[in-house]
Design a protein around this motif. Structure first.
Motif, PDB file in Angstrom:
ATOM      1  N   GLY A 110      -8.455  18.923 116.516  1.00 26.30           N
ATOM      2  CA  GLY A 110      -9.667  19.089 117.319  1.00 26.30           C
ATOM      3  C   GLY A 110      -9.726  20.455 117.977  1.00 26.30           C
ATOM      4  N   ILE A 112      -8.253  23.220 116.908  1.00 27.81           N
ATOM      5  CA  ILE A 112      -8.519  24.233 115.879  1.00 27.81           C
ATOM      6  C   ILE A 112     -10.005  24.268 115.561  1.00 27.81           C
ATOM      7  CG2 ILE A 112      -8.141  24.862 113.464  1.00 27.81           C
ATOM      8  CD1 ILE A 112      -5.319  23.765 113.699  1.00 27.81           C
ATOM      9  N   PHE A 113     -10.576  23.087 115.378  1.00 26.43           N
ATOM     10  CA  PHE A 113     -12.005  23.038 115.054  1.00 26.43           C
ATOM     11  C   PHE A 113     -12.827  23.680 116.171  1.00 26.43           C
ATOM     12  CE2 PHE A 113     -16.169  20.951 114.905  1.00 26.43           C
ATOM     13  CZ  PHE A 113     -16.522  21.236 113.589  1.00 26.43           C
ATOM     14  N   THR A 114     -12.491  23.315 117.409  1.00 23.44           N
ATOM     15  CA  THR A 114     -13.264  23.825 118.541  1.00 23.44           C
ATOM     16  C   THR A 114     -13.212  25.345 118.613  1.00 23.44           C
ATOM     17  OG1 THR A 114     -12.578  21.854 119.725  1.00 23.44           O
ATOM     18  CG2 THR A 114     -13.663  23.562 121.009  1.00 23.44           C
ATOM     19  N   PHE A 117     -14.038  26.820 114.201  1.00 18.01           N
ATOM     20  CA  PHE A 117     -15.151  26.494 113.297  1.00 18.01           C
ATOM     21  C   PHE A 117     -16.399  25.966 113.992  1.00 18.01           C
ATOM     22  CE2 PHE A 117     -11.132  25.402 111.037  1.00 18.01           C
ATOM     23  CZ  PHE A 117     -11.104  26.516 110.210  1.00 18.01           C
TER      24      PHE A 117
ATOM     25  N   PRO C  13     -11.238  22.581 107.204  1.00 20.38           N
ATOM     26  CA  PRO C  13     -12.118  22.628 108.380  1.00 20.38           C
ATOM     27  C   PRO C  13     -12.821  21.300 108.643  1.00 20.38           C
ATOM     28  CG  PRO C  13     -12.381  24.617 107.108  1.00 20.38           C
ATOM     29  CD  PRO C  13     -11.486  23.711 106.302  1.00 20.38           C
ATOM     30  N   LEU C  15     -11.623  18.436 107.994  1.00 17.68           N
ATOM     31  CA  LEU C  15     -10.616  17.540 108.549  1.00 17.68           C
ATOM     32  C   LEU C  15     -10.478  17.765 110.059  1.00 17.68           C
ATOM     33  CD1 LEU C  15      -8.929  15.492 106.987  1.00 17.68           C
ATOM     34  CD2 LEU C  15      -7.011  17.089 107.120  1.00 17.68           C
ATOM     35  N   THR C  16     -10.442  19.033 110.460  1.00 21.01           N
ATOM     36  CA  THR C  16     -10.337  19.310 111.903  1.00 21.01           C
ATOM     37  C   THR C  16     -11.598  18.853 112.623  1.00 21.01           C
ATOM     38  OG1 THR C  16     -11.213  21.541 111.662  1.00 21.01           O
ATOM     39  CG2 THR C  16      -8.829  21.304 111.561  1.00 21.01           C
ATOM     40  N   GLY C  17     -12.732  18.998 111.926  1.00 20.49           N
ATOM     41  CA  GLY C  17     -13.976  18.499 112.513  1.00 20.49           C
ATOM     42  C   GLY C  17     -13.914  17.002 112.737  1.00 20.49           C
ATOM     43  N   LEU C  18     -13.293  16.329 111.779  1.00 18.40           N
ATOM     44  CA  LEU C  18     -13.136  14.878 111.893  1.00 18.40           C
ATOM     45  C   LEU C  18     -12.327  14.523 113.151  1.00 18.40           C
ATOM     46  CD1 LEU C  18     -13.975  12.495 110.057  1.00 18.40           C
ATOM     47  CD2 LEU C  18     -11.607  12.455 109.232  1.00 18.40           C
ATOM     48  N   CYS C  19     -11.315  15.346 113.443  1.00 19.95           N
ATOM     49  CA  CYS C  19     -10.502  15.117 114.651  1.00 19.95           C
ATOM     50  C   CYS C  19     -11.388  15.156 115.889  1.00 19.95           C
ATOM     51  CB  CYS C  19      -9.409  16.179 114.780  1.00 19.95           C
ATOM     52  SG  CYS C  19      -8.179  16.090 113.484  1.00 19.95           S
ATOM     53  N   CYS C  20     -12.270  16.164 115.928  1.00 11.43           N
ATOM     54  CA  CYS C  20     -13.182  16.273 117.062  1.00 11.43           C
ATOM     55  C   CYS C  20     -14.059  15.026 117.164  1.00 11.43           C
ATOM     56  CB  CYS C  20     -14.072  17.501 116.914  1.00 11.43           C
ATOM     57  SG  CYS C  20     -13.366  18.946 117.678  1.00 11.43           S
ATOM     58  N   LEU C  21     -14.569  14.599 116.006  1.00  8.84           N
ATOM     59  CA  LEU C  21     -15.413  13.403 116.013  1.00  8.84           C
ATOM     60  C   LEU C  21     -14.642  12.194 116.513  1.00  8.84           C
ATOM     61  CD1 LEU C  21     -17.522  13.753 112.745  1.00  8.84           C
ATOM     62  CD2 LEU C  21     -18.246  14.022 115.127  1.00  8.84           C
ATOM     63  N   ILE C  23     -12.167  12.157 118.638  1.00  4.59           N
ATOM     64  CA  ILE C  23     -12.030  12.239 120.101  1.00  4.59           C
ATOM     65  C   ILE C  23     -13.331  11.777 120.758  1.00  4.59           C
ATOM     66  CG2 ILE C  23     -11.683  13.780 122.058  1.00  4.59           C
ATOM     67  CD1 ILE C  23      -9.904  15.501 120.269  1.00  4.59           C
TER      68      ILE C  23
END
Lengths: 321, 249, 301
Positions: A110, A112-114, A117, C13, C15-21, C23
């Motif tokens: 999360g 990294i994305f923040t 990207f 990317p 996948l990391t976006g999925l992490c944010c979702l 949370i």
């Protein structure tokens, strides 16, 4: 001339002197607080080592070694009290492991994305959400894990025991994610934009830049985040107390109930006789928890500092060239 | 005539970096002394040495002697807070506090616990700073609403509220428009009837317009000092001549 | 090979976006579930009435009252101390000095001490040590303060929230421009006058943020007060500093784990959780707004 001399002579300002004294001493209160915490927790733990009366019931050795018959049990209120720390250690490690397994990838991903990207709008959504998550009192997370999560998991995976290391671990992960996310995100955004520009100029795409350039540069920060998160997980009390089932089992199976160090103190200190061996054992566990988390915090902040030096050192080099 | 301020063999360092070397200079009562020279030459360090503002810098060190009315200002027993009221200072960038115009003016007197006659003194100071007509109806408004030139004159008036014997000005017109600059210069000419002014400026023309005497600093050294007329018309050092005629700066 | 890189450049990317979702989803699910169930029993009566019929009826007023009393006492203790420490660190001490380093280290570690250890500390230091001392000296050995009570619980929480207050205040002190300090010194202000008349008035917001964040943290902590003063049920409200008290978080814990009939108390329990969440979030929200203003100021100078 004499008049001027008099005017410029240093005057005593008693009120200010007093207030400044208070301000200076307040800083020492902070140091004193930390020292006192350790001293007063350790003070009640010491009889485990020194008191003959306590030794009739428990010693450091009996807490570590197998009991007669080869068992390791934690039964402090039975007729023959048993104080093996092994089940508590296993319980603590089990739940910490589950929590970190869930929290670390999600939080770091999360972050990294923040930082790499996410579009601005997404960023402005996720950051307050993480703050919100951090603001949920752990007793509420514990409540949620116990009342809701346990039922969902039991229904979904057909687990025999409602309260187990998976339930508590997920709950614990909710408490750990904000810390790991925040520290990692701080570290990633501390990486100078020039690193990214340089990498992009060499033809790397955004993922390659993030993975090969930004993340390695921010590595000490991400590592610090993991250590600080683990420290929080080991010490967290209410979530584990409410969602673990509190059975002191010696089992690595995450679908079993378990009991952690912190939850043991919380569950038993209320009913224990002050000054009894059991009382001292609980403080002994507390002192141990303090030391473990203290060391992990030291390590974590040391890595945060190293990240700062590393990035600064690099940008200074860059400025020179 | 004994000078008001006698600077003798004054040297200063920031850490191990020397900033001023062996300065000896007299400042006379009722004059405007301009301190000129290229940037980084020690003008500001010299000025901030007079009211010991440099002491705020943890790495700062100084040696030598500065006497005011014969009293050693570098002594340990000097109350710098009192000293700084005798030698009031105005900075290059106007720094009004984010409160009302009047509260800005009353700040200095209040530090001393003075509350009487502040309004009368405020009017006098604002008039002396050529600001009274512009702000007399907005004394209760925020000082941040004033223009840059007005803010700087407010800072001048605020310093005058301390009724200082000496006014230390650190490039006070560096960011200002010509009209505000002219007003400040006009104010200084009037003020020297009552006090002494030390004016650090990077504007050679300003020195020639207002100063009675001028001192030229270069690379931490005092190259020469004399009447403004002598420095501008007949400098004894070639460096001074070259700086004033704009060959470097 | 090229194609693999191509896949990686969108797969990871995402996948990391999925992490944010994930949370975001967690936050929404928890808060949604609690809000949905909690709102059913929430009423004016619920927050103003005493509990009745073994806590299956009535309200939670004593717990709200106790929580408020607890955090007020805590604030009185922690804010002056935290603000003074921040002033010391930022205005008085020489930066990079050993003492500053040590104080910062202590603050960081204080923030990492497990909350249950604070409970042990509160019991060992405040109740057993200070309380007994006071009883022996002031009350001639009569049991007065050597027992868990609201005073000791609030002081324990004050130690726990100290780092929060210091960090927030220091951030506000940093936002006061250096220029202001210089101008005040040049007008003959002493160091204390600079702090008192220039720096502190400019950093009220930061102190407020610190206090609010501390309150929101303190209101939600249970482990430190379990043994230092919180009680499950009291027929009276605390009136003296050495009275025990009911508290929202502790109330939730006990009702969840020790209620004889969880299904009967469930609606009330949910509403209690919702009240606690609303209180802490309202406080956090206020703090975030004040803080973002300070940060904007910090950036603009």
């Amino acid at each position: 001339m004499a008049e001027e001399q008099l005017l410029l002579r240093r005057r005593r300002r008693v009120g200010e002197y007093f207030l400044e004294g208070l301000i200076r001493s307040s800083a020492f209160v902070v140091i004193a607080a930390l020292v006192l915490i350790f001293v007063f927790v350790a003070k009640e733990a010491v009889p485990i080592v020194t008191s003959a009366v306590v030794h009739e019931e428990v010693t450091v050795a009996t807490m570590m070694l197998p009991q007669p018959g080869g068992a390791f049990s934690w039964q402090p209120v039975s007729t023959v009290p048993k104080y093996s720390l092994l089940p508590l250690l296993i319980g603590t490690l089990k739940v910490t492991g589950v929590a970190l397994l869930i929290a670390l990838p999600i939080a770091i991903g999360g972050a990294i994305f923040t930082s790499e990207f996410a579009p601005q709008a997404m960023r402005e959504l996720i950051k307050p959400a993480v703050e919100l998550l951090a603001g949920i009192p752990s007793v509420v997370v514990g409540f949620f894990a116990l009342m809701v999560l346990a039922t969902w998991l039991q229904d979904a995976f057909d687990i025999l025991i409602r309260l187990n290391a998976i339930t508590a671990g997920i709950g614990l992960a909710l408490a750990v994610i904000p810390i790991v996310y925040t520290v990692t995100e701080d570290a990633l955004s501390a990486v100078p934009q020039a690193f990214r520009d340089g990498s992009t100029a060499l033809g790397a795409d955004r993922w390659q830049t993030a993975w090969r350039v930004v993340l390695p540069a921010a590595m000490p920060g991400a590592f610090a985040a993991c250590v600080l998160g683990a420290g929080r997980a080991i010490g967290e009390t209410m979530i584990v107390l409410m969602a673990s089932g509190n059975a002191a089992t010696v089992s690595l199976d995450p679908t079993q109930s378990f009991r952690s160090f912190s939850a043991t103190i919380a569950a038993e200190l209320g009913e224990v006789v002050q000054g009894s061996p059991h009382y001292h054992v609980l403080f002994f566990i507390g002192a141990f928890l303090f030391l473990i988390t203290f060391l992990m915090n030291l390590a974590g902040h040391w890595y945060v500092q190293r990240l700062g030096q590393k990035l600064q050192g690099r940008s200074r080099l860059k400025a020179k060239s | 005539m004994t000078p008001l301020i006698e600077v003798r063999n004054y040297s200063a360092w920031y850490g191990t970096q020397p900033a001023l070397g062996d300065i000896s200079l007299d400042i006379h009562e009722g004059e405007i002394l301009a301190v000129i020279g290229p940037a980084g030459g020690g003008k500001t360090t010299f000025l901030r040495g007079l009211n010991r503002m440099n002491d705020l810098d943890p790495g700062f060190r100084a040696s030598g002697s500065i006497r005011l009315h014969g009293v050693e200002l570098l002594g340990k027993d000097i109350d710098v807070a009192v000293l700084r009221r005798h030698l009031g200072m105005v900075f290059a960038v106007p720094v009004p506090f984010p409160v009302s115009v009047y509260q800005n003016l009353a700040f200095g007197p209040r530090l001393n616990g003075h509350t009487r006659d502040v309004e009368a003194l405020a009017e006098k100071s604002l008039k002396a700073a050529y600001l009274w007509d512009e702000v007399k109806d907005r004394l209760r408004q925020s000082a941040l609403n004033l223009s840059g030139g007005q803010q700087q004159r407010l800072c001048l008036a605020r310093t005058l509220m301390l009724e200082p014997a000496v006014l230390l000005l650190d490039e006070p017109c560096s960011g200002l428009d010509p009209i505000s600059t002219a007003k400040i210069e006009e104010a200084l000419r009037e003020l020297k009837k009552e006090l002494t002014v030390v004016l650090v400026t990077n504007n050679v023309m300003q020195a020639s317009r207002v100063a009675d005497r001028t001192a030229f600093f270069l690379q931490g050294k005092l190259i020469e000092a004399g009447t403004t007329q002598q420095i501008f018309m007949n400098p004894s050092e070639t460096m001074t001549h070259e700086y004033i005629s704009g060959r470097f700066g | 090979m090229k194609r693999l890189i191509g896949i990686a450049s969108w797969f990871f990317p995402s996948l990391t976006g999925l992490c944010c979702l994930l949370i975001l989803a967690m936050v929404v699910i928890i808060l949604g579930d609690i809000a949905l169930h909690g709102v059913q029993r929430l009423s004016w009566e619920f927050v103003t009435a005493e509990p009745r019929v073994g806590m299956t009826e009535g309200g939670i007023f004593p717990a709200i009252f106790g929580t408020v009393l607890l955090v007020i006492l805590m604030t009185i203790a922690v804010v002056p101390l935290g603000v003074a420490t921040a002033i010391y660190l930022h205005e008085y001490a020489r930066q990079q000095s050993k003492i500053v380093h040590l104080v910062r280290l202590a603050l960081q570690n204080l923030a990492g001490v497990p909350s249950i250890v604070f409970g042990l500390f509160g019991l060992g230091f405040f109740v057993a040590f200070l309380g007994s001392g006071i009883d022996a000296v002031v009350f001639g050995g009569r049991l007065t303060y050597a027992q868990p009570c609201v005073l000791w619980a609030s002081l324990t929480l004050a130690v726990l929230t100290l780092p929060t207050v210091v960090v927030a205040t220091e951030e506000a002190l940093r936002a006061v421009p250096r220029n202001y300090r210089e101008a005040a010194y040049a007008m003959g202000a002493t160091r204390w006058q600079v702090v008192r008349r220039v720096v502190l008035p400019q950093s009220v917001g930061g102190m407020l943020t610190g206090a609010i964040l501390a309150i929101s943290r303190g209101a939600g902590e249970v482990a430190p007060i379990m043994f230092t003063g919180a009680a499950y049920y009291l027929p009276y409200l605390p009136k003296k500093l050495n009275d025990q008290f009911m508290e929202l978080g502790y109330h939730i814990y006990v009702m969840t784990t020790q209620s004889p009939d969880v299904e009967a108390t469930k609606p009330i329990l949910y509403s209690t959780v919702l009240v606690l969440l609303l209180v802490t979030f309202a406080l956090n929200f206020t703090a975030i707004i004040i803080r973002s203003r300070i940060r904007r100021k910090l950036r603009s100078t």
